[in-house]
Every structure is written in C-alpha cells, then in structure tokens.
Design an enzyme around this catalytic site. Structure first.
Site: not given
Length: 259
Positions: A67, A94, A158, A162
């Site tokens: 995890d 990633n 998001y 990012k």
C-alpha cells in the site's frame, strides 16, 4: 537508439497498469532491472508476466505488493529493491488518486485522500531513494504529474496535487543537483488505456467522449501509455543529462498553457 540504461535499477510506483506499466516496460526494454509495485497481487503478477514476455526480462522484474499510501508500504518497496538488486538508480513516482467534486461537495476526507495517495508517496519514495543514489554517485527521479497541474482542468483535488508534484520536482531538482541527481516532472494529457479513467468514461458515454476528442484533442485521438513511457525512458537516460528541473508536456498539443 541505445539509451545507455542496461543494468540500471528502476523503481516505478503504481505500475501494474497504465502509465506505470508502460514506464516499467520502456525501461525494461532498455535493459533496466525494474521493481513494479501495487496493492493488487493478481494485477501485479499479470504486469510482471507482460513485461517479462515483451522484454525477455523475467529475471529483471521484481514485484512488491504494498500500500503505497503508507510510509511502511513505500519503505518496503525501496528496501526490497535494494536487497534484491543492490541499489537504485531511477525512481518513477506514478502512483496517484484524487476524488471529489466542486468546493462545497469535496470533503476534508477527499482532500486528505488525494494528498495521501498522490503527493505523500512521491515525497516519501524520493526521500528514501536519495541516500542510495548518493551511494551510486548519481540518479534520476521522475514524477508523473499532468497538464492539469500546469493549468486548470479536471477535479480540484487532482489539479492541486499535480501542481504540488510539479513544484516538488522543481525544488528537489535544485536541491539535489550537487549530488548529480536529476529530477523532472512529466505532464501527460488525456491518455486512454483499458480500465483507466478515460476508458471508463468512454464506456459510459461514447458519444460524449467522441465530442470531447473532436473539440479538445488536436490530433483527433487520445494519447497512449507507451507514448509517455518512451519519454520516461529518455529522461531517465544519460542522453538527457542536462535536463533537470523541467516539466515535460506529453499531450499531443492538448494543453493551452504557453509555459
């Protein structure tokens, strides 16, 4: 082209499918020894089998079920890689997840999950690999971000994580240059692969997604994971020796930012 990566050791997080799997495959094709990791054992086994078959590299693939949203999970991946391969030369961050809606509809738990699943794994993995890269005398850290970390688009959560990843990569690049460790972020546009978010949207609303492609993607198609993976392999290689602190856009001209 020989990217001079034979026998380098690479860790790719969130690598059982999509961009992570494509990155691991591209590196394995160049002769790297790769560690792939994810939470689901079956999917991880399938990914290892695919890399082994495509790259004739079954003996160069280590799988670690973990995890990655937890400090212990990240530590296990790094520790097992060093124990198995003897060191680390390349890290590809990633893994990521971000849910939620608009400001009023996104809870504190949604925000915390986005950071726990995306930004913190990149911070922790990078922090753990740096001592090993210093021992090697050099290294490469890559972060898979998004064009929506560079401009508005997608979910708020998001966008935020990012953008944070792009900032993190720039800061690390400046700090680690003295150690001959290069750090870059990669900002893909909309990428289609089975099981991915765009694939799910396409299954649910094919006409709507077709309209999106016509209006938003100048080449008239989605990108592929392999088109990102090849950029990962190049940036990880000595051929990109003077590229550090950059955010490399891989989006088929989808984004509108000038920078």
């Amino acid at each position: 082209m020989n990217l001079q990566l034979a026998q380098k050791v690479a860790v790719i997080t969130g690598s059982s499918r999509g961009l992570g799997l494509a990155s691991a495959t591209a590196l394995a094709l160049e002769g790297c020894r790769v560690t792939i990791c994810a939470r689901t054992a079956d999917r991880l086994a399938d990914a290892a089998r695919e890399i082994g078959e495509r790259c004739s590299a079954a003996d160069r693939v280590l799988t670690v079920q973990a995890d990655l949203a937890t400090p212990d999970g990240i530590a296990e991946v790094i520790d097992r890689t060093v124990a198995h391969f003897g060191g680390i030369d390349i890290l590809v961050n990633n893994v990521g997840l971000a849910r939620g809606g608009d400001l009023l509809g996104t809870t504190d738990a949604d925000w915390q999950e986005a950071f726990d699943q995306t930004l913190y794994p990149a911070i922790r993995a990078s922090r753990l690999v740096v001592p090993h890269m210093r021992t090697r005398g050099a290294g490469v850290i890559l972060i898979i971000a998004s064009i929506f970390g560079r401009e508005t688009g997608g979910r708020m959560t998001y966008n935020a994580v990012k953008a944070a990843e792009i900032s993190l990569a720039k800061s690390m690049a400046q700090q680690l240059a003295r150690d001959h460790i290069r750090v870059n972020s990669i900002a893909p546009g909309s990428i289609l692969f089975p099981g991915g978010s765009w694939w799910k949207r396409q299954q649910a609303d094919p006409e709507g997604i077709a309209a999106f492609v016509r209006s938003e993607l100048p080449f008239g198609r989605f990108g592929t994971p392999e088109e990102v993976g090849t950029v990962v392999a190049f940036l990880a290689s000595p051929l990109a020796s003077w590229v550090s602190g950059a955010s490399i856009v891989v989006d088929g001209c989808q984004s509108r930012s000038l920078f």
